[in-house]
Design an enzyme around this catalytic site. Structure first.
Site, PDB file in Angstrom:
ATOM      1  N   VAL A 277       0.850  -1.197   0.000  1.00 27.50           N
ATOM      2  CA  VAL A 277       0.000   0.000   0.000  1.00 27.50           C
ATOM      3  C   VAL A 277       0.886   1.247   0.000  1.00 27.50           C
ATOM      4  O   VAL A 277       2.012   1.226   0.480  1.00 27.50           O
ATOM      5  CB  VAL A 277      -0.940   0.062   1.233  1.00 27.50           C
ATOM      6  CG1 VAL A 277      -1.852  -1.151   1.278  1.00 27.50           C
ATOM      7  CG2 VAL A 277      -0.176   0.208   2.546  1.00 27.50           C
ATOM      8  N   CYS A 278       0.356   2.317  -0.579  1.00 28.30           N
ATOM      9  CA  CYS A 278       0.980   3.634  -0.471  1.00 28.30           C
ATOM     10  C   CYS A 278      -0.149   4.661  -0.564  1.00 28.30           C
ATOM     11  O   CYS A 278      -1.324   4.291  -0.554  1.00 28.30           O
ATOM     12  CB  CYS A 278       2.064   3.830  -1.525  1.00 28.30           C
ATOM     13  SG  CYS A 278       1.468   3.862  -3.216  1.00 28.30           S
TER      14      CYS A 278
END
Ligand SMILES: [Zn+2]
Ligand SMILES: [Zn+2]
Length: 305
Positions: free
Chosen positions: A185-186
């Site tokens: 995730v980012c």
């Protein structure tokens, strides 16, 4: 009268034959629409955040999507991914459109082309479902350490990077996850396209990435399996998606819960970190650690002398 503004986040990995020419063209389009923000253009694609009047943002998107006036030699932007958030009118002081070697700087030893190798995209719905069913997986948070401290998913581990380009050398910190199901995730997805590809090239067997990133997920599932707020790279500094969220960030100096994000006042450091107002007042300026405070005081002494 205040004009309602929209913040538009977008990226696409696509070959751009003449980044310099495309940059000039793009700057012209944004200037005419009075948009402010940051865009990076590289031979591998485009990545940007813009703020402007809602109609101007819509016009910008139509221009790129319809390839309206975009010389075909520049690249294919017909399906650039766009994400909207409500603007503040002051998220960016100016417009900057730059050409760089990469749209997100990874400096991987081998080139990572997300159009060739990348993790499986999963939607916010799918990730939410995985949390709800308590499936066996680990979130790898590909953001920097200070972003993670402001807010993060449950079940998440971080590689321990202060900058994204440290990831290739920090992979050892994640080696124990090679046989696990992992979801990268980012903030809005652009870093994961490369980061998940890097994991796959390094022997991680089951790699997914959250499409549209944490921002997209939180808009749909505010406060669900995510604690704290979402750090963002503009003058808003963080985005909240619900009023009833828990502050998890802590002042680097005294440890009280605080979401006050500042740059270190040591000119040789400038590291972004968390520090509460009371500590800043006590010390006189925000320093990320005692060493920086000392260094800055010495530097000041030199100038005075
Ligand atoms: Zn403090
Ligand atoms: Zn510092």
């Amino acid at each position: 009268m205040t004009i309602e503004t929209t913040i538009n986040i977008f990226y696409k990995y696509t070959p751009i034959a003449q980044p310099e020419h495309f940059r000039e063209w793009l700057k012209g389009v944004c200037t005419a629409l009075e948009l402010r923000g940051r865009i990076i253009v590289a031979s591998e694609g485009i990545n940007g955040t813009l703020e402007g009047a809602a109609e101007a943002i819509a016009q910008f998107e139509r221009t790129l999507h319809a390839q309206n006036g975009v010389p075909s030699t520049y690249g294919d932007f017909s399906d650039v991914w766009f994400k909207h958030s409500p603007g503040t009118g002051v998220a960016f002081p100016r417009l900057s459109v730059r050409v760089r070697p990469e749209i997100v700087t990874l400096r991987a030893p081998q080139k990572i082309d997300p159009n060739k190798v990348t993790g499986t995209h999963i939607s916010a719905d799918e990730l939410h479902e995985m949390f709800e069913n308590d499936e066996d997986f680990v979130i790898i948070d590909m953001r920097n350490d200070y972003e993670h401290r402001v807010g993060h998913f449950e079940k998440s581990v971080e590689p321990g990077t202060e900058n994204f380009y440290e990831l290739p050398e920090k992979l050892d910190n994640l080696a124990h996850l090679k046989d696990k199901k992992v979801v990268t995730v980012c903030t809005y997805g652009v870093r994961c396209e490369k980061a998940s590809g890097l994991l796959k090239k390094n022997g991680f067997k089951d790699v997914s990435q959250l499409h549209g990133g944490i921002g997209t997920y939180m808009q749909k599932y505010p406060g669900k399996h995510f604690r704290g707020s979402l750090y963002v790279f503009d003058q808003r500094l963080r985005e909240q998606f619900t009023d009833s969220y828990e502050v998890i960030a802590e002042c680097a100096r005294c440890g009280v819960k605080s979401e006050h994000i500042v740059n270190c006042a040591n000119d040789l450091c400038h590291k972004q970190h968390l520090q509460c107002e009371a500590c800043i007042e006590e010390v006189g300026a925000p320093f990320c650690n005692a060493q920086c405070a000392q260094q800055a005081t010495q530097a000041e002494g030199t100038t005075v002398a």
